[in-house]
Write a protein that holds these residues in place. Structure first.
Motif, short mmCIF file in Angstrom:
data_model
loop_
_atom_site.label_atom_id
_atom_site.label_comp_id
_atom_site.label_asym_id
_atom_site.label_seq_id
_atom_site.Cartn_x
_atom_site.Cartn_y
_atom_site.Cartn_z
N ALA A 125 90.73 72.88 21.30
CA ALA A 125 90.75 72.95 22.76
C ALA A 125 92.03 73.60 23.27
CB ALA A 125 90.59 71.55 23.36
N LEU A 126 93.15 73.23 22.69
CA LEU A 126 94.42 73.79 23.10
C LEU A 126 94.46 75.30 22.85
CD1 LEU A 126 97.29 73.28 24.18
CD2 LEU A 126 97.98 72.83 21.82
N ARG A 127 94.05 75.72 21.66
CA ARG A 127 94.04 77.16 21.34
C ARG A 127 93.05 77.91 22.22
NH1 ARG A 127 98.35 76.27 20.28
NH2 ARG A 127 99.03 75.46 18.31
N PHE A 128 91.90 77.32 22.49
CA PHE A 128 90.91 77.94 23.38
C PHE A 128 91.51 78.12 24.77
CE2 PHE A 128 87.30 77.70 26.33
CZ PHE A 128 86.47 78.69 25.82
N GLY A 129 92.18 77.07 25.28
CA GLY A 129 92.81 77.16 26.60
C GLY A 129 93.87 78.24 26.66
N GLU A 130 94.67 78.33 25.61
CA GLU A 130 95.71 79.38 25.57
C GLU A 130 95.07 80.77 25.53
OE1 GLU A 130 99.17 76.75 23.33
OE2 GLU A 130 97.81 77.98 22.11
N GLU A 144 83.28 66.19 39.20
CA GLU A 144 83.74 67.16 40.18
C GLU A 144 84.17 68.47 39.51
OE1 GLU A 144 87.34 67.71 43.39
OE2 GLU A 144 86.63 65.69 42.97
N ALA A 145 84.86 68.37 38.39
CA ALA A 145 85.28 69.58 37.66
C ALA A 145 84.07 70.37 37.21
CB ALA A 145 86.16 69.21 36.46
N GLY A 146 83.03 69.68 36.76
CA GLY A 146 81.80 70.37 36.34
C GLY A 146 81.12 71.10 37.48
N ILE A 147 81.28 70.59 38.68
CA ILE A 147 80.66 71.21 39.85
C ILE A 147 81.51 72.35 40.40
CG2 ILE A 147 80.02 70.78 42.27
CD1 ILE A 147 79.30 67.88 41.34
N THR A 148 82.81 72.19 40.41
CA THR A 148 83.68 73.14 41.10
C THR A 148 84.24 74.26 40.23
OG1 THR A 148 85.63 71.74 40.75
CG2 THR A 148 84.38 71.39 42.79
N HIS A 149 84.19 74.13 38.92
CA HIS A 149 84.70 75.17 38.02
C HIS A 149 83.57 76.08 37.57
CE1 HIS A 149 87.89 72.20 38.08
NE2 HIS A 149 88.70 73.02 37.41
N ASP A 150 83.90 77.28 37.15
CA ASP A 150 82.89 78.21 36.67
C ASP A 150 82.31 77.79 35.32
OD1 ASP A 150 83.16 80.08 38.87
OD2 ASP A 150 85.09 80.65 37.98
N ARG A 151 83.16 77.22 34.47
CA ARG A 151 82.73 76.80 33.15
C ARG A 151 83.36 75.46 32.79
NH1 ARG A 151 79.83 80.46 33.97
NH2 ARG A 151 79.45 82.31 32.74
N LEU A 152 82.58 74.62 32.10
CA LEU A 152 83.07 73.35 31.57
C LEU A 152 82.73 73.36 30.08
CD1 LEU A 152 84.16 70.43 32.10
CD2 LEU A 152 81.77 69.74 32.36
N VAL A 153 83.76 73.31 29.24
CA VAL A 153 83.59 73.41 27.80
C VAL A 153 84.07 72.11 27.16
CG1 VAL A 153 84.16 74.74 25.73
CG2 VAL A 153 84.00 75.91 27.94
N THR A 154 83.23 71.54 26.29
CA THR A 154 83.55 70.27 25.64
C THR A 154 83.95 70.49 24.19
OG1 THR A 154 81.97 69.13 27.06
CG2 THR A 154 82.62 68.00 25.04
N PHE A 155 85.00 69.78 23.77
CA PHE A 155 85.47 69.80 22.39
C PHE A 155 85.34 68.40 21.83
CE2 PHE A 155 87.25 73.45 24.37
CZ PHE A 155 87.24 74.42 23.39
N ALA A 156 84.40 68.23 20.92
CA ALA A 156 84.11 66.92 20.35
C ALA A 156 84.35 66.92 18.86
CB ALA A 156 82.64 66.55 20.65
N PRO A 157 84.63 65.73 18.30
CA PRO A 157 84.83 65.64 16.85
C PRO A 157 83.55 65.94 16.09
CG PRO A 157 85.19 63.50 17.90
CD PRO A 157 84.83 64.48 18.95
#
Length: 130
Positions: free
Chosen positions: A20-25, A117-130
């Motif tokens: 998630a951190l690397r994806f965000g960067e 709210e983030a899922g509604i207001t952002h263009d993309r919501l990406v989940t990082f799960a184990p």
């Protein structure tokens, strides 16, 4: 584009946090905005101010803090999941009569409604799960 991430994995038990951190960067490097990261389930351990990894390992808590400070990214921690795992901010520590707090600012305890709210207001919501 405006992105929000959901991190479900603990910082050193699975690859979810590091990914998630690397994806965000990478998003930021491509000119996108990483506006919100929501830490849920064991992902709340990413907010622990008591983390002290060995010097030869990345300090993921510090990396999230740098990201927030440099980019203005909101670091939201599910309050229910955090309290269950002994992670309290200063206000919750006082409210529960605990002698100290363990959530590292700028991480902020938040409700699940802020994830919705983030899922509604952002263009993309990406989940990082184990």
């Amino acid at each position: 584009m405006r992105y929000a991430l959901v991190v479900l994995g603990g910082p050193y038990s699975q690859a979810a946090t590091h990914s998630a951190l690397r994806f965000g960067e990478a998003l930021i490097a491509q000119g996108h905005r990483l506006e919100t990261v929501f830490f849920y389930h064991d992902g709340v351990y990413n907010a622990s101010r008591l983390a002290a990894p060995p010097q030869d390992e990345p300090h993921l808590v510090d990396a999230w803090v740098r990201l927030a400070n440099d980019q203005g990214t909101e670091l939201l921690v599910c309050v229910a999941a955090a309290l269950r795992r002994g992670l309290l901010d200063e206000r919750e520590a006082q409210r529960h009569g605990k002698p100290a707090f363990s959530v590292e600012p700028p991480f902020v305890l938040a409700g699940i409604g802020q994830l919705v709210e983030a899922g509604i207001t952002h263009d993309r919501l990406v989940t990082f799960a184990p």
